[in-house]
Design an enzyme around this catalytic site. Sequence first.
Site, PDB file in Angstrom:
ATOM      1  N   LYS A 152      57.610  19.853  54.697  1.00 29.02           N
ATOM      2  CA  LYS A 152      58.104  18.548  54.219  1.00 29.02           C
ATOM      3  C   LYS A 152      58.366  18.482  52.615  1.00 29.02           C
ATOM      4  O   LYS A 152      57.426  17.993  51.720  1.00 29.02           O
ATOM      5  CB  LYS A 152      57.292  17.341  54.703  1.00 29.02           C
ATOM      6  CG  LYS A 152      58.076  16.034  54.681  1.00 29.02           C
ATOM      7  CD  LYS A 152      57.100  15.105  55.631  1.00 29.02           C
ATOM      8  CE  LYS A 152      57.468  13.604  55.215  1.00 29.02           C
ATOM      9  NZ  LYS A 152      58.907  13.239  55.795  1.00 29.02           N
TER      10      LYS A 152
HETATM   11  N1  PMP Z   1      62.028  14.654  60.756  1.00 25.33           N
HETATM   12  C1  PMP Z   1      62.189  14.407  59.330  1.00 25.33           C
HETATM   13  C2  PMP Z   1      63.064  14.937  58.783  1.00 25.33           C
HETATM   14  C3  PMP Z   1      61.295  13.385  58.736  1.00 25.33           C
HETATM   15  O1  PMP Z   1      61.752  13.208  57.383  1.00 25.33           O
HETATM   16  C4  PMP Z   1      60.488  12.770  59.462  1.00 25.33           C
HETATM   17  C5  PMP Z   1      59.349  11.898  59.035  1.00 25.33           C
HETATM   18  N2  PMP Z   1      58.394  12.379  58.591  1.00 25.33           N
HETATM   19  C6  PMP Z   1      60.478  13.175  61.067  1.00 25.33           C
HETATM   20  C7  PMP Z   1      61.143  13.999  61.583  1.00 25.33           C
HETATM   21  C8  PMP Z   1      59.202  12.493  61.756  1.00 25.33           C
HETATM   22  O2  PMP Z   1      57.920  13.060  61.459  1.00 25.33           O
HETATM   23  P1  PMP Z   1      56.671  12.255  61.811  1.00 25.33           P
HETATM   24  O3  PMP Z   1      56.778  11.750  63.099  1.00 25.33           O
HETATM   25  O4  PMP Z   1      55.588  13.322  61.523  1.00 25.33           O
HETATM   26  O5  PMP Z   1      56.526  11.223  60.733  1.00 25.33           O
END
Ligand code: PMP
Length: 299
Positions: A152
Site C-alpha cells: 500500500k
Molecule cells: N484496494 C485499494 C486500492 C485500497 O486502497 C483499499 C483500502 N485500503 C482496498 C482495496 C481495501 O483494503 P482494506 O479492506 O484493507 O481497507
Amino acid sequence: MTKTKYIWFNGKFVKWEKAKIHILTHALHYGSAVFEGIRCYQTPKGPAIFRLKEHIERLFNSAKCLEMKIPFSKEELQRVTIKLIKLNKVKECYIRPIVFYGYGKMGLNPKGAKVNCAIILWPWGKYLKEKVKVKISKFIRLHPKSVISSAKVCGYYVNSIFATLEAQKSKFDEALLLDYKGFVAEGPGENIFIVKNKKLFTSKLESILPGITRDSIIKIARNEKIPVIEKDISVKELKNCDEAFFTGTAAEITPIVQIDDKIINQGKVGEMTKFLQEKFYKIVRAQDKNYKNWLTFVR
Ligand code: PMP
C-alpha cells in the site's frame, strides 16, 4: 475535516498543529511512503479497533517493499494506536498510520532519507454513499509487473485519483478499474465482490490490494457456507451479476447498484449484500462473539 488533539509523530505525541514536515520530504516529491487505513468502532465494551494486527502487519510488508526500516516494532505501533485513541478521547474513528522517506536526500534512491512514522486519527463517518453508481475507468490498474501490488504505497494512489476524477466528472459515485488483461480489478480504494446464483465472486490477487475487509468477507461467507470463488471476472460477468458490492476499511460494505449504464438488481440492495453487510456491522460492533479475536479493545 474534523481535527483531534494529538498526532503520534516519530515516537512522540504532538499537538495536531505541530505535526509538520520539511518541503523537501522525499515522499512529497516521489510518493515514497506507505500507509494504512484502519477503523475503530464503538461497542458496548468501549471502542474496538478492527483487525489492528493485520493492518500493522501489512504496513510492515509495504515498508519492506520500499526497503524502509520502520524504527518501531509492530507491538509498539499497536500500543501507541490504542494510546492515541485514549488521548484523543474518540469513540469511533479512522486511523491513518503512515511511514515515509523524509528530509535529507533527493533523487530516486531514497536510502539516506530519514524514515518517518506517524499515526493520525479523526472521526470519519461513511466514505461512500449508501449505494453507489460505478463507472468503469479508462485508466487501468497498475500492472503487477510495474509495481508490487500487495504493498500500500502512497505513489500508487495517483492511479486511483485519475480514475476517481474521471468518474466524478461523469456524475458517477465511484470508479472501477480493470486490470491489464481487461478483467475487473478493484475500485480506487476498495475491493469488489459480485453475487451470481447465490455464489460470491471476487477478483483474484494479482493486480489488487489484498484488502483486509475482502479477507474478512471471504472468511465470514465461508463460515456461512456461502461459496466464494476468487477468479478473473470479465466485464460481461460483472454486468450480468445479481448483486455487487465494494469492500474496504473506509467504504466498509457498499452496495453497487449501477455499472456504467447497466442497473444492477433493479437499483436495490441485494439479499446477499444485505446479509453480509449486517453480519459485518455486528462483528465490528462486537455483537458476534465468534469474531472477537478480530477486535482490539481500547481499555
Ligand atoms: N484496494 C485499494 C486500492 C485500497 O486502497 C483499499 C483500502 N485500503 C482496498 C482495496 C481495501 O483494503 P482494506 O479492506 O484493507 O481497507
